[in-house]
Design a protein around this motif. Sequence first.
Motif, PDB file in Angstrom:
ATOM      1  N   LEU A 122       0.827  -1.213   0.000  1.00 32.10           N
ATOM      2  CA  LEU A 122       0.000   0.000   0.000  1.00 32.10           C
ATOM      3  C   LEU A 122       0.855   1.254   0.000  1.00 32.10           C
ATOM      4  CD1 LEU A 122      -2.827  -1.005   2.487  1.00 32.10           C
ATOM      5  CD2 LEU A 122      -3.033  -0.621   0.028  1.00 32.10           C
ATOM      6  N   ARG A 124       3.749   1.533  -1.144  1.00 31.04           N
ATOM      7  CA  ARG A 124       4.449   1.632  -2.434  1.00 31.04           C
ATOM      8  C   ARG A 124       3.503   2.050  -3.551  1.00 31.04           C
ATOM      9  NH1 ARG A 124       7.167   3.023  -5.657  1.00 31.04           N
ATOM     10  NH2 ARG A 124       8.382   1.892  -7.230  1.00 31.04           N
ATOM     11  N   TYR A 125       2.351   1.403  -3.642  1.00 35.16           N
ATOM     12  CA  TYR A 125       1.511   1.597  -4.831  1.00 35.16           C
ATOM     13  C   TYR A 125       0.312   2.499  -4.606  1.00 35.16           C
ATOM     14  CZ  TYR A 125       4.501  -1.993  -6.670  1.00 35.16           C
ATOM     15  OH  TYR A 125       5.609  -2.683  -7.059  1.00 35.16           O
ATOM     16  N   GLN A 126      -0.167   2.624  -3.389  1.00 35.28           N
ATOM     17  CA  GLN A 126      -1.227   3.599  -3.127  1.00 35.28           C
ATOM     18  C   GLN A 126      -0.610   4.957  -2.802  1.00 35.28           C
ATOM     19  OE1 GLN A 126      -4.514   2.739  -0.208  1.00 35.28           O
ATOM     20  NE2 GLN A 126      -4.014   4.766   0.605  1.00 35.28           N
ATOM     21  N   ASP A 128       2.688   5.782  -3.280  1.00 35.22           N
ATOM     22  CA  ASP A 128       3.817   6.115  -4.165  1.00 35.22           C
ATOM     23  C   ASP A 128       5.102   6.432  -3.396  1.00 35.22           C
ATOM     24  OD1 ASP A 128       1.627   7.733  -6.506  1.00 35.22           O
ATOM     25  OD2 ASP A 128       2.564   5.752  -6.604  1.00 35.22           O
TER      26      ASP A 128
END
Lengths: 171, 185, 115
Positions: A122, A124-126, A128
């Motif tokens: 989360l 990392r990808y939500q 950033d």
Amino acid sequence: MAGSTLEFREIVEAHQARVYSIAYRILGDRGTAEEVAQDVFLELYRAISSIASDEHLTAWLRRVAVHRATDALRRRPRALYGAAEFADWMAKLSHEAASFALASEVEKLLLTLPPTQRAVVLLRYQEDLAPPEIAEVLAMPLATVKSHLQRALKSLRAGAQDRLKEYTRRG
Amino acid sequence: MKRLSVLTVLVWCMVALAAAAQSITPPFPVSLEKELAARASDYTEVSLDKKMLAFAGKFLSADADDVEAKQMLATLNGIYVREYKFDKPGQYTTVDLEHIRSQFNGSEWSPMVRERSKKGEGDSDIYVRLVDGKMQGMFVLDAGPNDLSFVYIDGALNPAELSKLDGSFGIPKGVAKRAAKEGTK
Amino acid sequence: MDEHEEFERLLHRELQAREAPAGFSARVMALLPQTPAAAIPQTAPQRFWLPALRWTAAALALMGIAGGGYWEHQRMERIAGERARGQVILALHISAATLHDVLHKVVKDTKGDTE
């Protein structure tokens, strides 16, 4: 006083999606996620005078949201701890999930990961964040963050090949 | 006479040091480790003997994960971990794996898990070292087409406690994948 | 773009923050205590303690010079200790994950055998 309350409400509205999403995607349960998200903002309200900047606020919210959600997960009774019980639960969930939007399918895949891996994914990808930033939020060594991320992606890809065939090249 | 006594002491010290060094060396062939590392696109090697575990234990914090880790470390003599990732299959052979498994043919070691995949998904083994009926060591081998992991833990441990460290709902890809397949029937 | 990058783009896209439930902020505000919190600072909080901190820092610096060797040793030990802690956490994490993977392969294959 009214000014402070209004400003706080603006902060809640600006960050509620972030906090709620982190809680929901770690817990997998809307009701508990909302309770945890509310607790995060109540804690923020008590700690607001220690917040020095917008960046500090965002980092604080990420860190506290992750910790409160994983704490809430640990407090749950371990009814799903056994592999066989989880497999049964996932099978039922798969039937219910058939009509859900794709975003929910990814969220369900996320729930197959251990909580710490979920949090890393989360962030990392939500959110950033780069791995060193994730390490700082989670107070975790960078090598451990990278290990969690690597394993999580491997697990998610394996799950995605079965459930999200239209989103992979082969399948 | 005095010189001989000093020499004797020195020899005993060297023997003791050699014995101590042997006791902290993980029981899989060093040459194979180097070969695997050379073939791997990425690898992780961690070796922690009792001294290092005790030292690290002083720096574990009061948060939940660290507290659980500290409890585990108290009864351990060493943890040795090797993880190798390869760009393509075929970077190790069954002979390599048998060579590693042969380290655990002694009477103290009991094979608890022996999985051999017919579908090319890889082999898995768990050996435990039992002393007076109590677990005093564990070796885990997990071999996939493109990766290979070894874990050797020396000391008294409870695998259930160890597995908790991977999260309350540590669901590995195998279970989730199978459950997902069941759900689409 | 390779598959790995494509998968990461998928995750970025699908894990955009979702909306909080309707009325969430109102419910949070309703839970706030009746007595107001401290005023929300527009700028960084007043650091009235800063001059005292400066003097303390200066005194500590002098002590540091005097006991430089000791502090340096402590610092190096702390760095080594944190590194060791990191290695321990990493080793335990990999151990737990590897054990999980193996045990669940067993469960999977056992269930397959009985079906």
